[in-house]
Design an enzyme around this catalytic site. Sequence first.
Site, short mmCIF file in Angstrom:
data_model
loop_
_atom_site.label_atom_id
_atom_site.label_comp_id
_atom_site.label_asym_id
_atom_site.label_seq_id
_atom_site.Cartn_x
_atom_site.Cartn_y
_atom_site.Cartn_z
N TYR A 152 -0.55 13.80 0.21
CA TYR A 152 -1.75 13.02 0.58
C TYR A 152 -2.48 13.64 1.76
O TYR A 152 -3.69 13.88 1.71
CB TYR A 152 -1.32 11.58 0.90
CG TYR A 152 -2.46 10.64 1.22
CD1 TYR A 152 -3.04 9.86 0.23
CD2 TYR A 152 -2.93 10.51 2.52
CE1 TYR A 152 -4.07 8.97 0.52
CE2 TYR A 152 -3.96 9.62 2.82
CZ TYR A 152 -4.52 8.86 1.82
OH TYR A 152 -5.53 7.99 2.12
N GLU A 176 -11.14 6.56 -6.29
CA GLU A 176 -9.87 6.98 -5.68
C GLU A 176 -10.05 8.23 -4.84
O GLU A 176 -10.70 9.19 -5.26
CB GLU A 176 -8.84 7.24 -6.77
CG GLU A 176 -7.44 6.85 -6.40
CD GLU A 176 -7.28 5.34 -6.28
OE1 GLU A 176 -7.14 4.86 -5.14
OE2 GLU A 176 -7.28 4.65 -7.31
N THR A 231 -11.78 8.56 -2.28
CA THR A 231 -13.15 8.66 -1.76
C THR A 231 -13.29 7.98 -0.41
O THR A 231 -14.22 8.28 0.34
CB THR A 231 -14.15 8.01 -2.74
OG1 THR A 231 -13.69 6.68 -3.05
CG2 THR A 231 -14.29 8.81 -4.02
N ASP A 243 -7.52 0.07 1.50
CA ASP A 243 -6.39 -0.82 1.23
C ASP A 243 -6.39 -2.02 2.16
O ASP A 243 -6.25 -3.17 1.73
CB ASP A 243 -5.08 -0.06 1.36
CG ASP A 243 -4.94 1.05 0.34
OD1 ASP A 243 -5.76 1.11 -0.59
OD2 ASP A 243 -4.01 1.86 0.48
N SER A 302 -0.34 -1.17 -2.41
CA SER A 302 -0.63 -1.38 -0.99
C SER A 302 0.22 -2.46 -0.33
O SER A 302 -0.28 -3.31 0.39
CB SER A 302 -2.11 -1.68 -0.78
OG SER A 302 -2.88 -0.57 -1.13
N SER A 303 1.52 -2.39 -0.56
CA SER A 303 2.41 -3.30 0.16
C SER A 303 2.35 -3.03 1.65
O SER A 303 2.43 -3.97 2.46
CB SER A 303 3.85 -3.14 -0.36
OG SER A 303 4.30 -1.80 -0.25
N SER A 304 2.17 -1.77 2.04
CA SER A 304 2.10 -1.45 3.47
C SER A 304 0.84 -2.02 4.09
O SER A 304 0.89 -2.59 5.20
CB SER A 304 2.15 0.07 3.68
OG SER A 304 1.09 0.72 3.00
N GLY A 319 6.33 0.98 -3.00
CA GLY A 319 6.05 2.34 -3.43
C GLY A 319 5.33 2.45 -4.75
O GLY A 319 5.32 3.51 -5.36
#
Length: 390
Positions: A222, A32, A34, A172, A125-127, A121
Amino acid sequence: MNKKIFDLFSRSFGYSPTITAFAPGRVNLIGEHTDYNGGHVFPCAIDLGITGAAAIRSDRTIRLISENFPETGIIEASLDEMIPSHRWSDYPIGVIKSFSETIEEVTCGFDFAFSGNLPDGAGLSSSAALEVLTGFLVRELLENENVSNEQLALIGQHSENQFIGVKCGIMDQFASAMGKEDHAILLNSDTLKFEYAPIPCSDAAIVIINSGVKHSLASSAYNQRRDECQQALTALQKELDVMSLCGLSMKQLNEHLHLIDNEIVRRRVLHAVSENERTLAAAKALEKGDIVEFGRLMLESHYSLRDDYEVSCKELDFLVDTARKHTGVYGSRMTGGGFGGCTVNLIRPYAAESFISAINSAYKKEYGIEAKAYIVRAGSGVCRIDECEV
């Protein structure tokens, strides 16, 4: 699901779509924060995702509708004015803009309908699924056979970086575009070299627990974490010929940690470098069939994300601490960008149902809300619906 998305399109636009397709979400087993540091990640596509139906238009209008956002109705945009509107439609519109800028000029509009079963959300990774799905639909409608699925992932990342404004890495979109059934992907995010690793489904079930705490990467810390990592890299480059943080070993980092004055920035780089080494070690453990060691490394990853990278939250920590006490759990960790979302748990199949029951009970007692659970399998990447099972 094919009929459902077909009907949504037909009902919304008054004619039948040319193509229907599916793009999966993903869960990252380990590795994560990375991917934007030039390191390795270990995600798998999952059998939850987004379906889409589309057709090409003769004008320059783009029309979009989503069953998941009924309040917006049909959204209209134009190829001549593709600018962010801060709605869900920014994701497909951004992809069309990136496709036009980097692959092939888009001169005709489209009608799109979307429907998904990924919780918004939640860090699944829905986006990215929506981005990859849009790129796939555009590629198929324009009949551009030269665009690979890897390029679709890059188009999605370009759109998210440039149009949405989130400095995400490639993981993603790559998982959604390149997933393989019952396999995880060990991906070098610096070179995009990858290999598939089989997941022993008979010995381990993947259970995702949604904390119900929503996060938005665009409005969270982020981008701040990315900036802190860049600060660390700049400081280390005073003495080291290195292009990314994950190009370092822990030994090299410890020998040059004095170059980083800021304690917070120092902890960020400690996570990035140690997480990269953990990911490689986890892939080797899985190759040997050592799921116990893989689970131990998952827990170690969570504690690093909690303490050094500081992207966890009390709800995620509670879910992980509760999971690790349950019989049959190999490992548990937060997954995704952080600040809410989900945990991923690797569990002996016989213990999955009792685990879900126990964790739901404990979570509801602690926070007064239910933590939704999903037992998922590693699935295929983006595809036409008539060519994959969804």
